[in-house]
Write an enzyme that holds these catalytic residues in place. Structure first.
Site, PDB file in Angstrom:
ATOM      1  N   PRO A  92       2.411  11.309   4.526  1.00 53.74           N
ATOM      2  CG  PRO A  92       2.035  10.942   2.292  1.00 53.74           C
ATOM      3  CD  PRO A  92       1.445  11.642   3.468  1.00 53.74           C
ATOM      4  CD  GLU A 119      -3.250  15.701  -3.962  1.00 57.84           C
ATOM      5  OE1 GLU A 119      -1.783  15.432  -3.948  1.00 57.84           O
ATOM      6  OE2 GLU A 119      -3.890  14.662  -4.257  1.00 57.84           O
ATOM      7  NE  ARG A 157       0.731  -7.021  18.560  1.00 59.88           N
ATOM      8  CZ  ARG A 157       0.315  -8.448  18.778  1.00 59.88           C
ATOM      9  NH1 ARG A 157      -0.841  -8.769  18.429  1.00 59.88           N
ATOM     10  NH2 ARG A 157       1.375  -9.165  18.871  1.00 59.88           N
ATOM     11  CG  ASP A 172      10.032  -7.069  26.428  1.00 54.30           C
ATOM     12  OD1 ASP A 172      10.455  -6.086  25.602  1.00 54.30           O
ATOM     13  OD2 ASP A 172       9.139  -7.055  27.064  1.00 54.30           O
TER      14      ASP A 172
HETATM   15  C1  9D3 Z   1      -0.534  10.568  -4.788  1.00 53.65           C
HETATM   16  C2  9D3 Z   1      -0.789  12.064  -4.129  1.00 53.65           C
HETATM   17  N1  9D3 Z   1       0.431  12.525  -3.600  1.00 53.65           N
HETATM   18  C3  9D3 Z   1       0.831  13.520  -4.605  1.00 53.65           C
HETATM   19  C4  9D3 Z   1       2.408  13.676  -4.754  1.00 53.65           C
HETATM   20  C5  9D3 Z   1       0.525  13.143  -2.237  1.00 53.65           C
HETATM   21  C6  9D3 Z   1      -0.277  12.330  -1.379  1.00 53.65           C
HETATM   22  C7  9D3 Z   1      -1.336  12.840  -0.745  1.00 53.65           C
HETATM   23  C8  9D3 Z   1      -1.915  12.324   0.425  1.00 53.65           C
HETATM   24  C9  9D3 Z   1       0.013  11.089  -1.102  1.00 53.65           C
HETATM   25  C10 9D3 Z   1      -0.838  10.315  -0.091  1.00 53.65           C
HETATM   26  C11 9D3 Z   1      -1.874  11.056   0.580  1.00 53.65           C
HETATM   27  C12 9D3 Z   1      -2.513  10.314   1.699  1.00 53.65           C
HETATM   28  N2  9D3 Z   1      -1.736   9.617   2.686  1.00 53.65           N
HETATM   29  C13 9D3 Z   1      -1.518   9.703   3.816  1.00 53.65           C
HETATM   30  O1  9D3 Z   1      -2.617  10.196   4.494  1.00 53.65           O
HETATM   31  C14 9D3 Z   1      -0.758   8.889   4.704  1.00 53.65           C
HETATM   32  C15 9D3 Z   1       0.346   8.039   4.201  1.00 53.65           C
HETATM   33  C16 9D3 Z   1       0.827   7.625   3.012  1.00 53.65           C
HETATM   34  O2  9D3 Z   1       0.195   7.695   2.025  1.00 53.65           O
HETATM   35  N3  9D3 Z   1       1.762   6.785   2.902  1.00 53.65           N
HETATM   36  C17 9D3 Z   1       2.551   6.400   4.261  1.00 53.65           C
HETATM   37  N4  9D3 Z   1       2.197   6.589   5.213  1.00 53.65           N
HETATM   38  C18 9D3 Z   1       1.202   7.386   5.331  1.00 53.65           C
HETATM   39  S1  9D3 Z   1       0.442   8.104   6.779  1.00 53.65           S
HETATM   40  C19 9D3 Z   1      -0.793   8.899   6.068  1.00 53.65           C
END
Ligand code: 9D3
Length: 248
Positions: A92, A119, A157, A172
């Site tokens: 994230p 986490e 793709r 394109d």
């Molecule tokens: C709700 C948990 N959060 C606490 C503040 C942190 C959190 C940790 C791990 C939130 C999501 C994750 C797992 N997410 C991913 O591995 C992830 C992800 C995402 O959650 N949103 C957008 N892109 C991605 S890419 C990998």
């Protein structure tokens, strides 16, 4: 150079191989246009319980993925290939994924995608072992596997020989960067809704202009941000003005 292999580091390898075996990605793998290998950090543990996570320093909820199993899995994934390679972790905190970012990745020959669970990963793995960090956008999913699959699908793709000529040409096309126009198929009438007359008329120049007008109008209505980074030609400006006038 063109991308030929994906390697995914994941605690759920079957999830990735199973999903990728369908449709466009499945066909590209079968036809050896790309390969997909999976690497499970759990296979790189050395303790009795095959521990891949541990409690966060400083306390708090959840668990953190340990450095060593991730590091050793990435080393093996990179050693399985020679050529321009990048290690990208999905999280994230990453750069929001865009078509431009994916197009750039096609220049590599290997892309190692690291999917996290819990986490997150020990930050030293992100800093020391990963070249980039990518996100799907501002919403929460449970782990990186679905993100890795989206990257694999979107890049596959773009690779030569994967899509048919017609679909490849569309990528394109002059409508790139706009939302798509509406599509219709049989039957001609559904309740009070008929297919637009222009599509039934067979005048291909008119149909092309109608489709462009719809694409411009819908983009203006739903995604004005896309129009800001795009300069319309005089004809497109005219079509968009017509669309807006016709709303009244
Ligand atoms: C709700 C948990 N959060 C606490 C503040 C942190 C959190 C940790 C791990 C939130 C999501 C994750 C797992 N997410 C991913 O591995 C992830 C992800 C995402 O959650 N949103 C957008 N892109 C991605 S890419 C990998």
């Amino acid at each position: 150079m063109v991308l030929t292999r994906f390697d995914v580091v994941t605690l759920f390898p079957e999830m990735v191989t199973a999903a990728a075996s369908y449709g466009v990605t499945g066909r590209a793998i079968e036809r050896n246009i790309v390969s997909l290998s999976v690497w499970n950090p759990r296979d790189y543990t050395h303790d009795r319980h095959r521990t891949v996570d541990d409690r966060p320093y400083g306390g708090g909820p959840g668990m953190v993925m340990k450095y060593q199993p991730l590091h050793d899995a990435v080393i093996d994934a990179k050693q399985a290939h020679s050529g321009a390679s990048k290690v990208v972790c999905l999280s994230p905190q990453g750069k929001p994924l865009t078509q431009a970012l994916l197009k750039e990745a096609c220049q590599l020959s290997q892309l190692v995608l690291v999917a996290g669970r819990y986490e997150g990963m020990d930050e030293r793995f992100v800093d020391l072992d990963c070249d980039e960090e990518w996100s799907l956008g501002d919403y929460v999913i449970s782990g990186g596997e679905l993100a890795a699959l989206i990257v694999i699908d979107a890049i596959t793709r773009l690779l030569p020989g994967v899509l048919g000529d017609a679909e490849s040409a569309q990528q394109d096309s002059y409508m790139a960067g706009l939302l798509d126009c509406p599509h219709y198929t049989r039957p001609e009438q559904i309740n009070d809704r008929a297919v637009p007359d222009v599509l039934m008329g067979g005048n291909h120049a008119d149909i092309t202009r109608w489709r462009m007008k719809q694409a411009l109008g819908r983009t203006w209505q739903r995604r004005p941000d896309l129009l800001k980074n795009k300069n319309l030609d005089a004809d497109q400006e005219k079509l968009l003005k017509e669309f807006i006038v016709e709303l009244n």
